[in-house]
Design a protein around this motif. Structure first.
Motif, PDB file in Angstrom:
ATOM      1  N   ILE A 122      36.164  37.932  43.119  1.00 35.95           N
ATOM      2  CA  ILE A 122      37.612  38.026  42.937  1.00 35.95           C
ATOM      3  C   ILE A 122      38.269  36.652  42.844  1.00 35.95           C
ATOM      4  CG2 ILE A 122      39.751  38.744  44.114  1.00 35.95           C
ATOM      5  CD1 ILE A 122      38.178  41.248  45.020  1.00 35.95           C
ATOM      6  N   GLU A 134      31.878  39.998  47.066  1.00 31.41           N
ATOM      7  CA  GLU A 134      33.141  40.564  46.594  1.00 31.41           C
ATOM      8  C   GLU A 134      34.224  39.494  46.564  1.00 31.41           C
ATOM      9  OE1 GLU A 134      35.978  44.361  47.762  1.00 31.41           O
ATOM     10  OE2 GLU A 134      34.821  43.390  49.339  1.00 31.41           O
ATOM     11  N   TYR A 183      33.176  40.658  34.968  1.00 31.54           N
ATOM     12  CA  TYR A 183      34.621  40.877  34.922  1.00 31.54           C
ATOM     13  C   TYR A 183      35.228  40.451  33.593  1.00 31.54           C
ATOM     14  CZ  TYR A 183      39.551  40.607  36.214  1.00 31.54           C
ATOM     15  OH  TYR A 183      40.919  40.771  36.251  1.00 31.54           O
ATOM     16  N   LYS A 189      39.335  46.204  41.750  1.00 33.05           N
ATOM     17  CA  LYS A 189      40.344  45.590  42.610  1.00 33.05           C
ATOM     18  C   LYS A 189      40.984  44.377  41.926  1.00 33.05           C
ATOM     19  CE  LYS A 189      38.161  46.896  47.006  1.00 33.05           C
ATOM     20  NZ  LYS A 189      37.351  46.418  48.149  1.00 33.05           N
ATOM     21  N   LYS A 190      40.132  43.519  41.360  1.00 31.87           N
ATOM     22  CA  LYS A 190      40.655  42.315  40.708  1.00 31.87           C
ATOM     23  C   LYS A 190      41.469  42.676  39.466  1.00 31.87           C
ATOM     24  CE  LYS A 190      39.358  37.723  39.080  1.00 31.87           C
ATOM     25  NZ  LYS A 190      38.288  36.709  38.983  1.00 31.87           N
ATOM     26  N   ARG A 215      37.497  55.182  48.583  1.00 34.40           N
ATOM     27  CA  ARG A 215      36.949  53.915  49.062  1.00 34.40           C
ATOM     28  C   ARG A 215      36.352  54.084  50.465  1.00 34.40           C
ATOM     29  NH1 ARG A 215      40.933  51.061  47.798  1.00 34.40           N
ATOM     30  NH2 ARG A 215      42.081  51.087  49.750  1.00 34.40           N
ATOM     31  N   ILE A 260      35.142  43.446  53.982  1.00 35.08           N
ATOM     32  CA  ILE A 260      34.769  42.874  52.682  1.00 35.08           C
ATOM     33  C   ILE A 260      33.395  42.218  52.787  1.00 35.08           C
ATOM     34  CG2 ILE A 260      37.174  42.484  52.029  1.00 35.08           C
ATOM     35  CD1 ILE A 260      36.705  39.513  52.592  1.00 35.08           C
ATOM     36  N   GLU A 275      33.659  48.465  42.237  1.00 39.76           N
ATOM     37  CA  GLU A 275      34.931  48.423  42.964  1.00 39.76           C
ATOM     38  C   GLU A 275      35.570  47.040  43.038  1.00 39.76           C
ATOM     39  OE1 GLU A 275      37.361  50.485  44.495  1.00 39.76           O
ATOM     40  OE2 GLU A 275      36.383  51.704  42.981  1.00 39.76           O
ATOM     41  N   PRO A 276      34.825  45.957  43.330  1.00 38.67           N
ATOM     42  CA  PRO A 276      35.474  44.632  43.345  1.00 38.67           C
ATOM     43  C   PRO A 276      36.104  44.271  42.000  1.00 38.67           C
ATOM     44  CG  PRO A 276      33.321  44.517  44.391  1.00 38.67           C
ATOM     45  CD  PRO A 276      33.417  45.873  43.757  1.00 38.67           C
TER      46      PRO A 276
END
Length: 281
Positions: free
Chosen positions: A245, A241, A205, A40-41, A121, A237, A36-37
């Protein structure tokens, strides 16, 4: 790895964005939560270029420790009878289905894709942060309320043919695209003649970033929100995480969060699965 070509009908959903990313998830999969992180990024930096479609690939094992009562009618994920409203074991008591968490996500999506993402989420937070049983109808109602869904509509839709058929459609997509595990991301570009790029599991990432840059061709990144804006949006958060990001060490992330705790912007909370930071209203 490559994935099969996709149909013209699916490309009508691209909303004029050059990349369509199919994200295959299971609501109880820890690796899906860990991804998920990164998602999100990816959205914050490349949201101009990508559209993410969540596809559920639910397995029966482990989803609901309480529900062996109807196992004989749920022997196949793709059995249409098991997902038909008239034959569904959750018709009168939604608590009894091992599919209930996935059905609930599709019910939430009937209120919009963003609503569905918020609900997923929230569901994962309840499971992985608070270790609550997301197969319980009462927990699903709490998640729907926290995700700011229309609760009455959600409670109706969770029993509906539309939600069960949407879940059945997701299972069919998983089968057709030969997705064997979760999480799996499949990247498609605008050229429907090209095969998609399939990535199974969780990677740094930079791996996903490289795929986007190669498929789009020198995309311009959007600026990340400030840390305060990020906390305001996601409410709860974790330090790792924030570190991922904003490209900082976990130590630096904790310093940023402790600074905001002294400013009474966040509070530190300890849950069963670790320490987290929650925005103060």
């Amino acid at each position: 790895m490559t994935a099969k070509h996709w149909s013209d009908a699916n490309w009508q959903e691209l909303e004029k964005k050059p990349l369509e990313i199919y994200m295959f998830v299971d609501p109880i999969c820890p690796d899906c939560w860990a991804l998920e992180p990164i998602i999100k990024k990816m959205i914050m930096e490349y949201g101009t270029y990508i559209r993410i479609k969540y596809v559920l690939k639910g397995g029966l094992s482990g989803l609901n420790k309480k529900v062996c009562l109807h196992s004989s009618s749920l022997t196949s994920q793709t059995d249409s009878k098991a997902l038909d409203r008239e034959n569904a074991p959750w018709k009168n008591s939604p608590i009894t289905s091992p599919f209930i968490a996935s059905i609930a996500i599709k019910a939430a999506e009937l209120q919009g894709k963003k609503a569905g993402s918020r609900f997923l989420r929230t569901l994962q937070e309840r499971l992985f942060l608070k270790e609550q049983d997301i197969s319980e109808y009462e927990v699903l109602q709490i998640c729907a309320d926290e995700a700011k869904l229309d609760l009455d509509e959600f409670c109706q839709d969770i029993h509906s043919t539309s939600a069960s058929k949407a879940f059945q459609c997701d299972l069919k997509i998983s089968s057709e695209m030969e997705v064997e595990s979760t999480p799996t991301l499949v990247f498609f570009n605008e050229n429907i003649e090209d095969e998609g790029i399939k990535i199974e599991g969780v990677y740094p990432y930079e791996v996903y970033e490289q795929i986007i840059e190669e498929m789009v061709g020198d995309p311009i990144k959007d600026q990340l929100p400030t840390i305060d804006e990020f906390i305001e949006q996601f409410k709860i958060i974790a330090s790792p995480e924030l570190a991922l990001i904003y490209n900082m060490s976990i130590h630096q992330a904790e310093k940023e969060l402790k600074k905001r705790m002294l400013q009474q912007k966040v509070e530190q909370i300890t849950m069963k699965n670790g320490t987290f930071w929650r925005i103060l209203s």
